[in-house]
Design an enzyme around this catalytic site. Structure first.
Site, PDB file in Angstrom:
ATOM      1  N   ARG A   1      39.656  53.622  -8.339  1.00  0.00           N
ATOM      2  CA  ARG A   1      38.224  53.947  -8.263  1.00  0.00           C
ATOM      3  C   ARG A   1      37.978  55.099  -7.293  1.00  0.00           C
ATOM      4  O   ARG A   1      36.911  55.193  -6.678  1.00  0.00           O
ATOM      5  CB  ARG A   1      37.420  52.719  -7.843  1.00  0.00           C
ATOM      6  CG  ARG A   1      37.843  52.109  -6.508  1.00  0.00           C
ATOM      7  CD  ARG A   1      36.878  51.030  -6.102  1.00  0.00           C
ATOM      8  NE  ARG A   1      37.275  50.417  -4.850  1.00  0.00           N
ATOM      9  CZ  ARG A   1      36.441  49.834  -4.013  1.00  0.00           C
ATOM     10  NH1 ARG A   1      35.148  49.807  -4.273  1.00  0.00           N
ATOM     11  NH2 ARG A   1      36.876  49.266  -2.902  1.00  0.00           N
TER      12      ARG A   1
ATOM     13  N   LYS B   1      34.998  57.875  -3.643  1.00  0.00           N
ATOM     14  CA  LYS B   1      35.412  56.480  -3.804  1.00  0.00           C
ATOM     15  C   LYS B   1      34.266  55.731  -4.485  1.00  0.00           C
ATOM     16  O   LYS B   1      33.138  55.729  -3.996  1.00  0.00           O
ATOM     17  CB  LYS B   1      35.714  55.860  -2.443  1.00  0.00           C
ATOM     18  CG  LYS B   1      36.282  54.448  -2.507  1.00  0.00           C
ATOM     19  CD  LYS B   1      36.671  53.970  -1.110  1.00  0.00           C
ATOM     20  CE  LYS B   1      37.249  52.569  -1.143  1.00  0.00           C
ATOM     21  NZ  LYS B   1      37.632  52.096   0.216  1.00  0.00           N
TER      22      LYS B   1
ATOM     23  N   ASP C   1      36.074  48.366 -13.035  1.00  0.00           N
ATOM     24  CA  ASP C   1      35.061  49.343 -13.456  1.00  0.00           C
ATOM     25  C   ASP C   1      35.123  50.643 -12.659  1.00  0.00           C
ATOM     26  O   ASP C   1      34.437  51.607 -12.990  1.00  0.00           O
ATOM     27  CB  ASP C   1      33.659  48.734 -13.397  1.00  0.00           C
ATOM     28  CG  ASP C   1      33.242  48.314 -11.993  1.00  0.00           C
ATOM     29  OD1 ASP C   1      33.957  48.630 -11.014  1.00  0.00           O
ATOM     30  OD2 ASP C   1      32.191  47.640 -11.869  1.00  0.00           O
TER      31      ASP C   1
ATOM     32  N   ARG D   1      34.945  60.359   1.103  1.00  0.00           N
ATOM     33  CA  ARG D   1      35.837  60.064   2.225  1.00  0.00           C
ATOM     34  C   ARG D   1      36.632  61.308   2.599  1.00  0.00           C
ATOM     35  O   ARG D   1      37.136  62.030   1.749  1.00  0.00           O
ATOM     36  CB  ARG D   1      36.785  58.921   1.859  1.00  0.00           C
ATOM     37  CG  ARG D   1      37.760  58.544   2.977  1.00  0.00           C
ATOM     38  CD  ARG D   1      38.364  57.170   2.754  1.00  0.00           C
ATOM     39  NE  ARG D   1      39.248  57.129   1.598  1.00  0.00           N
ATOM     40  CZ  ARG D   1      39.772  55.990   1.119  1.00  0.00           C
ATOM     41  NH1 ARG D   1      39.479  54.827   1.683  1.00  0.00           N
ATOM     42  NH2 ARG D   1      40.562  56.025   0.067  1.00  0.00           N
TER      43      ARG D   1
ATOM     44  N   ARG E   1      50.446  57.415   1.197  1.00  0.00           N
ATOM     45  CA  ARG E   1      50.608  56.071   1.736  1.00  0.00           C
ATOM     46  C   ARG E   1      52.079  55.657   1.674  1.00  0.00           C
ATOM     47  O   ARG E   1      52.885  56.259   0.964  1.00  0.00           O
ATOM     48  CB  ARG E   1      49.780  55.080   0.910  1.00  0.00           C
ATOM     49  CG  ARG E   1      48.344  55.539   0.645  1.00  0.00           C
ATOM     50  CD  ARG E   1      47.843  55.008  -0.698  1.00  0.00           C
ATOM     51  NE  ARG E   1      46.573  55.604  -1.089  1.00  0.00           N
ATOM     52  CZ  ARG E   1      45.381  55.088  -0.836  1.00  0.00           C
ATOM     53  NH1 ARG E   1      45.284  53.936  -0.205  1.00  0.00           N
ATOM     54  NH2 ARG E   1      44.282  55.692  -1.219  1.00  0.00           N
TER      55      ARG E   1
ATOM     56  N   ASP F   1      49.997  49.870   0.556  1.00  0.00           N
ATOM     57  CA  ASP F   1      49.207  50.967  -0.002  1.00  0.00           C
ATOM     58  C   ASP F   1      48.030  51.324   0.893  1.00  0.00           C
ATOM     59  O   ASP F   1      47.303  52.278   0.605  1.00  0.00           O
ATOM     60  CB  ASP F   1      48.725  50.637  -1.421  1.00  0.00           C
ATOM     61  CG  ASP F   1      47.959  49.340  -1.496  1.00  0.00           C
ATOM     62  OD1 ASP F   1      48.550  48.288  -1.176  1.00  0.00           O
ATOM     63  OD2 ASP F   1      46.774  49.363  -1.873  1.00  0.00           O
ATOM     64  N   ASN F   2      47.845  50.592   1.987  1.00  0.00           N
ATOM     65  CA  ASN F   2      46.790  50.907   2.940  1.00  0.00           C
ATOM     66  C   ASN F   2      47.349  51.349   4.290  1.00  0.00           C
ATOM     67  O   ASN F   2      46.666  51.275   5.306  1.00  0.00           O
ATOM     68  CB  ASN F   2      45.869  49.697   3.152  1.00  0.00           C
ATOM     69  CG  ASN F   2      45.011  49.417   1.936  1.00  0.00           C
ATOM     70  OD1 ASN F   2      44.690  50.330   1.176  1.00  0.00           O
ATOM     71  ND2 ASN F   2      44.656  48.159   1.732  1.00  0.00           N
TER      72      ASN F   2
ATOM     73  N   ASP G   1      40.922  52.580   4.557  1.00  0.00           N
ATOM     74  CA  ASP G   1      40.428  51.456   3.756  1.00  0.00           C
ATOM     75  C   ASP G   1      39.759  50.383   4.605  1.00  0.00           C
ATOM     76  O   ASP G   1      40.414  49.448   5.079  1.00  0.00           O
ATOM     77  CB  ASP G   1      41.540  50.838   2.907  1.00  0.00           C
ATOM     78  CG  ASP G   1      40.963  49.996   1.767  1.00  0.00           C
ATOM     79  OD1 ASP G   1      39.791  49.582   1.873  1.00  0.00           O
ATOM     80  OD2 ASP G   1      41.665  49.761   0.778  1.00  0.00           O
TER      81      ASP G   1
END
Length: 469
Positions: free
Chosen positions: A88, A108, A120, A171, A178, A245-246, A255
């Site tokens: 997203r 984002k 979505d 952002r 990452r 992944d963060n 995040d």
């Protein structure tokens, strides 16, 4: 497209094919600017007067923007997902800021991408403004962090447990590379792309390193992460979703989903609604630091030695250096928070004993340290008085000034964050603006703001946050 003088210089899109897919953002039916970070805009070399809701919704992209969704993998709560990616989010491009630093500009909540996995791709006003608020708080507290340039309401609802007003966050990050980015190519055995990614990341974030010195690269990443997590811990910050992944290779906090600042001190504090085992509790964050870095070391093994045995040996030695490095950062921060003179072998015990007293009495983390900065121990009993005597014997001559600079008076208190977000969702941004003004000047006591320094009332209950997806 519209020209807002972004002066994009998109090195990732230009030199890293195969690491992303091109993707246009979804159109927002009625974009409305909720908040523009004018200070950050100027720092990026932008004129705030040229920046519009249409642009930050994705409806009218600036000239030179190349929206892409980056690919990555990641361990999420310990389980490996070989393909995640920007589900997203879209990287619009990169700019060189007024300090000569390369910065990513990304949307984002801008709609579906090939990595949305049935989602979505949208975001709601509440999570978008939470990320804006917490990122600006961390910036003011001196913590390396991604930041929000803008928050825009889309004019369309998003469906979660209930229908919520939709929004898009813009952002700004040093990059969005990452640990999971490396894991993606390592898991596929694509060593050439792994090397290409490492070379790009080194050149962008660690330019002083010798080319192809991948062990030094790992050590540099580990050093930044050890310092970062120590800062989180010293502030009572709980990230809440320390998946691989963060963890950003730049060393920034990234995040702000189920995150919050701890109030009553308890190492087992968890805020994420989905963290049922306490994996990402406050007290576990240093251990997850090592766990995540181990996953990075595993991904880098093909680059660390001529054979697997030598690569593992080099990686193991590097990893063994991280815990003492973290502890040194943590103790240094605690010495600052306590205003101690120099360094003494008893300092770790002094800090540990304070934390034990705080835990036993359910003392507020931020409030206790700020009270100490004023010379007051907000703890009771003979053990507390004995500790105070030991502490006073170790204080530096300039202890008060040092402690005032190390211990904030104001953090984003959980109940105030929720009040501000609820009001914003109902169309009233005033509580958000008031809270933002307080937490972006966190070390200065101000008359009339005493309520912003108080922990949540008992009626607020147990606090739980959600990831926003």
């Amino acid at each position: 497209m519209t020209d807002a003088a972004f002066r994009f210089d998109n090195s990732f899109a230009a030199t890293m094919p195969g690491f992303y897919v091109a993707q246009a953002p979804a159109r927002a039916p009625a974009p409305r600017l909720l908040r523009l970070n004018e200070t950050l805009a100027r720092d990026l070399g932008l004129d705030p007067a040229t920046l519009t809701a249409e642009m930050f919704s994705g409806n009218a992209l600036p000239v030179g923007a190349q929206p892409i969704a980056q690919v990555y993998a990641g361990h999420q709560f310990g389980g490996f997902s070989p393909q995640l990616g920007d589900g997203r989010a879209l990287l619009l491009g990169e700019v060189i800021d007024r300090h000569g630093q390369r910065r990513d500009i990304a949307l984002k909540g801008s709609g579906r991408t090939p990595f949305s996995r049935g989602g979505d791709g949208k975001a709601a006003v509440g999570p978008v403004l939470r990320e804006y608020l917490i990122g600006e708080a961390m910036q003011a507290l001196g913590v390396p962090t991604t930041r929000a340039l803008a928050a825009v309401a889309t004019g369309a609802p998003v469906l979660r447990q209930v229908e919520l007003p939709g929004a898009v966050l813009t952002r700004v990050a040093a990059s969005h590379i990452r640990v999971g980015t490396f894991q993606f190519f390592a898991a596929r055995g694509e060593t050439d792309k792994l090397r290409q990614l490492a070379d790009y990341t080194m050149a962008r974030h660690y330019p002083d390193l010798t080319a192809a010195d991948y062990l030094s690269f790992f050590n540099a990443v580990a050093a930044r992460q050890a310092a970062l997590i120590a800062q989180w811990m010293a502030l009572g910050f709980v990230h809440g979703v320390m998946n691989t992944d963060n963890m950003a290779l730049s060393g920034e906090t990234i995040d702000y989903g189920p995150c919050a600042f701890m109030e009553a001190y308890d190492p087992d504090t968890v805020f994420s609604s989905i963290d049922q085992t306490g994996r990402y509790s406050w007290g576990n964050q240093p251990f997850i630091l090592i766990w995540n870095l181990t996953r990075l070391a595993e991904a880098l093994l093909p680059l660390l030695g001529a054979d697997e045995q030598s690569a593992v040996a080099r990686a193991t030695e590097a990893l063994e250096a991280v815990p003492p490095l973290y502890r040194a950062h943590w103790l240094g921060l605690m010495r600052g928070k306590l205003g101690l003179a120099g360094a003494d072998a008893t300092d770790q015990r002094l800090a540990d004993d304070l934390l034990a007293l705080m835990q036993a009495q359910g003392a507020d983390w931020t409030g206790t340290f700020r009270a100490l900065a004023r010379g007051h121990l907000a703890l009771t009993g003979a053990a507390a008085e004995a500790w105070k005597t030991r502490w006073q014997a170790r204080q530096a001559p300039d202890a008060a000034a040092r402690m005032q600079a190390a211990n904030p008076a104001y953090i984003p208190r959980n109940h105030l964050v929720e009040q501000a977000l609820a009001a914003a969702e109902a169309g009233d941004m005033a509580p958000f603006e008031a809270l933002l003004a307080v937490i972006t000047d966190p070390f200065t006591d101000r008359l009339g703001l005493e309520g912003y320094a108080q922990p949540a009332p008992e009626s607020f209950g147990r606090y739980r946050t959600f990831c926003g997806t």
